[in-house]
Scaffold this active site. Structure first.
Site, mmCIF file in Angstrom:
data_model
loop_
_atom_site.group_PDB
_atom_site.id
_atom_site.type_symbol
_atom_site.label_atom_id
_atom_site.label_comp_id
_atom_site.label_asym_id
_atom_site.label_seq_id
_atom_site.Cartn_x
_atom_site.Cartn_y
_atom_site.Cartn_z
ATOM 1 N N CYS A 201 -28.440 -47.943 64.037
ATOM 2 C CA CYS A 201 -27.466 -48.963 64.419
ATOM 3 C C CYS A 201 -26.697 -49.375 63.168
ATOM 4 C CB CYS A 201 -28.170 -50.173 65.030
ATOM 5 S SG CYS A 201 -27.070 -51.576 65.359
ATOM 6 N N CYS A 204 -27.404 -53.639 62.607
ATOM 7 C CA CYS A 204 -28.714 -54.168 62.204
ATOM 8 C C CYS A 204 -29.542 -53.146 61.440
ATOM 9 C CB CYS A 204 -29.482 -54.661 63.426
ATOM 10 S SG CYS A 204 -30.139 -53.343 64.493
ATOM 11 N N CYS A 307 -29.208 -50.505 42.267
ATOM 12 C CA CYS A 307 -28.958 -49.321 43.093
ATOM 13 C C CYS A 307 -27.581 -49.460 43.718
ATOM 14 C CB CYS A 307 -30.035 -49.211 44.167
ATOM 15 S SG CYS A 307 -29.836 -47.776 45.237
ATOM 16 N N ILE A 308 -26.862 -48.356 43.841
ATOM 17 C CA ILE A 308 -25.535 -48.382 44.455
ATOM 18 C C ILE A 308 -25.383 -47.149 45.335
ATOM 19 C CG2 ILE A 308 -24.518 -47.245 42.440
ATOM 20 C CD1 ILE A 308 -21.920 -48.786 43.031
ATOM 21 N N ARG A 316 -14.977 -41.130 47.934
ATOM 22 C CA ARG A 316 -13.689 -40.641 47.433
ATOM 23 C C ARG A 316 -12.509 -41.458 47.968
ATOM 24 N NH1 ARG A 316 -14.306 -35.992 44.692
ATOM 25 N NH2 ARG A 316 -16.231 -34.807 45.004
ATOM 26 N N GLY A 318 -12.396 -44.901 46.803
ATOM 27 C CA GLY A 318 -12.326 -46.019 45.877
ATOM 28 C C GLY A 318 -13.358 -47.100 46.093
ATOM 29 N N GLY A 320 -16.681 -46.917 45.810
ATOM 30 C CA GLY A 320 -17.714 -46.916 44.790
ATOM 31 C C GLY A 320 -17.297 -47.715 43.568
ATOM 32 N N GLU A 341 -28.962 -50.036 36.237
ATOM 33 C CA GLU A 341 -30.301 -49.509 35.991
ATOM 34 C C GLU A 341 -30.243 -47.993 35.924
ATOM 35 O OE1 GLU A 341 -34.285 -49.450 38.684
ATOM 36 O OE2 GLU A 341 -33.491 -51.454 38.254
ATOM 37 N N SER A 354 -15.809 -43.240 34.703
ATOM 38 C CA SER A 354 -14.395 -43.384 35.040
ATOM 39 C C SER A 354 -13.974 -44.855 35.055
ATOM 40 C CB SER A 354 -14.119 -42.742 36.404
ATOM 41 O OG SER A 354 -12.764 -42.882 36.755
ATOM 42 N N TYR A 399 -17.967 -43.910 13.491
ATOM 43 C CA TYR A 399 -19.037 -44.660 12.818
ATOM 44 C C TYR A 399 -18.718 -44.729 11.337
ATOM 45 C CZ TYR A 399 -23.761 -46.392 12.006
ATOM 46 O OH TYR A 399 -24.830 -47.172 11.665
#
Length: 449
Positions: A201, A204, A307-308, A316, A318, A320, A341, A354, A399
């Site tokens: 579903c 839910c 987490c993503i 693809r 946009g 994300g 993480e 990116s 550096y």
């Protein structure tokens, strides 16, 4: 997080037992009723652990190892073989029927090397690629690192993880109007975890084995949006904040769904220490799940995202990068710097690199004067380490005398911004539409009791 690791350990043991039991059962069935048929035209049956040439869904042929076998009751008891394509990310593993396996030429076909399969440089044999080019090629084409390329600890953990999650039994999920191919194993309860297809579903997130049950549920379900509080709305885009403690079942179901599309995810059931931010598209029928990210209520490592995941039909587009940007807008309101993480998925690495690049290039283009790494971190809430690694990938930092110094020209910045890789995200976070305040520390402690 200790509870989460303990839960993950229990899940791993259960999955190992399930896989062992299923393997024994399949072998018994094979001995009983696998006979030569007119369908395959020969008496050769692919063997587990053997490598064959297999036709992928795009019509191309690749070397693949047979990992497991089963009879798909949803397809009339058809015998199917779970294969891993050599050198490719495990997300491309799949169940195939016998007609897609070249059994006849198995004994005589030539061995193809990993380089011949993976790289598209065959027409340019003298061309040499740099380490950065190889890394980007591997990320884009989902090429998996070998154990030899990992440090010993990572290699050991990766071997254990691969053994536990080697076979994905759920092939497809039906959610809303979309039928989606699963990428990875997910530890659904045993009665559901062995089903080739699950029905979910979209409101839910209840999961079901049968279409009839699913249709009945959709007529009865009262959910039309995620639980929790709506904290962002602009046009048809809406974001809900959901507490893992207050809406435990919903968040657990979300994690099980997400694991179908994420390889390295260990959190499934211990959701109480996390907040979930659910991205939806809104129409007359309700708020439809697009993706989400989770975040620890209190992160000892300073992570602003645990987490993503964007549901594949919405990738693809946009979304994300919108979720990534949203996590940093929350960090700004908290007056903190943050980082996702680790480890990130292959798609996650590309999206973050990116996004970081675009944010930094925009500032460097418009800012007049001198900027330090620390200045950039305070302006963006991106950690100094993430900023340094991003600038290094664009050759924009050096550096010198014990510290990293930004070295850019206006021309170099403009050249990068013209690249498709660093273009402006198609969906931006409008902070004027964000209704959210950083929780007080005492509120977080109360919510964890």
């Amino acid at each position: 997080m200790a509870d989460a690791e303990q839960t993950g350990s229990v899940v791993r043991e259960n999955v190992q037992e399930m896989n062992q039991a299923l393997a024994v059962k399949v072998q018994v069935n094979l001995q009983k009723d696998l006979k030569p048929t007119e369908e395959n035209g020969n008496d050769h049956i692919p063997e587990i652990s053997e490598t064959y040439s297999v036709r992928r869904s795009d019509g191309t042929w690749h070397d693949a190892e047979v990992i497991q076998t089963r009879r798909n009751e949803h397809e009339g008891g058809r015998m199917e073989f779970y294969v891993h394509y050599k050198g490719f990310n495990r997300r491309l593993d799949e169940w195939v029927d016998l007609c897609r396996i070249d059994v006849q030429s198995h004994s005589s076909r030539k061995k193809r090397t990993a380089e011949e399969t993976l790289y598209d440089f065959a027409d340019q044999p003298d061309r040499k690629i740099t380490r950065n080019q190889k890394r980007r090629h591997d990320e884009i084409n989902h090429v998996q690192k070998t154990y030899a390329e990992m440090d010993p600890t990572t290699a050991a953990l990766e071997k254990e993880h691969e053994a536990i999650t080697k076979v994905k039994y759920v092939d497809k999920v039906q959610i809303g109007k979309y039928e989606i191919d699963a990428w990875y194993f997910s530890p659904f309860p045993e009665d559901y975890g062995k089903c080739p297809r699950l029905y979910i579903c979209e409101f839910c997130l209840k999961y079901m084995k049968y279409e009839k049950t699913y249709r009945h549920h959709m007529g009865e379900c009262t959910f039309r949006q995620p639980p929790g509080k709506e904290i962002y709305r602009k046009g048809t885009i809406s974001v809900y904040e959901v507490d893992g403690r207050g809406d435990k079942i919903y968040c657990q179901n979300l994690c099980l769904l997400a694991k179908l599309f994420l390889d390295h995810k260990t959190l499934y059931f211990d959701v109480e220490p996390f907040m979930f931010y659910i991205l939806t598209e809104v129409d007359k029928q309700g708020a439809h799940l697009v993706g989400y990210f989770s975040k620890e209520k209190e992160s000892p490592d300073g992570n602003n995202l645990a987490c993503i995941m964007t549901v594949p039909p919405f990738q693809r587009k946009g979304y994300g990068k919108f979720l990534i940007a949203f996590s940093y807008e929350l960090s700004k309101l908290e007056h903190r710097v943050g980082s996702p993480e680790k480890p990130l998925s292959d798609l996650g690495k590309l999206s973050y690199r990116s996004y970081w690049s675009w944010v930094l290039l925009e500032i460097l283009r418009d800012f007049k004067g001198t900027l330090s790494i620390k200045d950039l971190s305070q302006m963006t809430s991106i950690t100094e380490n993430d900023i340094i690694s991003t600038l290094q990938s664009m050759n924009m930092v050096k550096y010198w005398k014990g510290q990293h110094v930004i070295c850019v020209t206006a021309k170099l910045v403009e050249e990068h911004l013209k690249s498709a890789q660093y273009r402006r995200p198609p969906i931006m976070v409008d902070t004027s539409c964000l209704r959210w305040a950083a929780p007080k520390k005492k509120d977080l402690k109360i919510s964890k009791k």
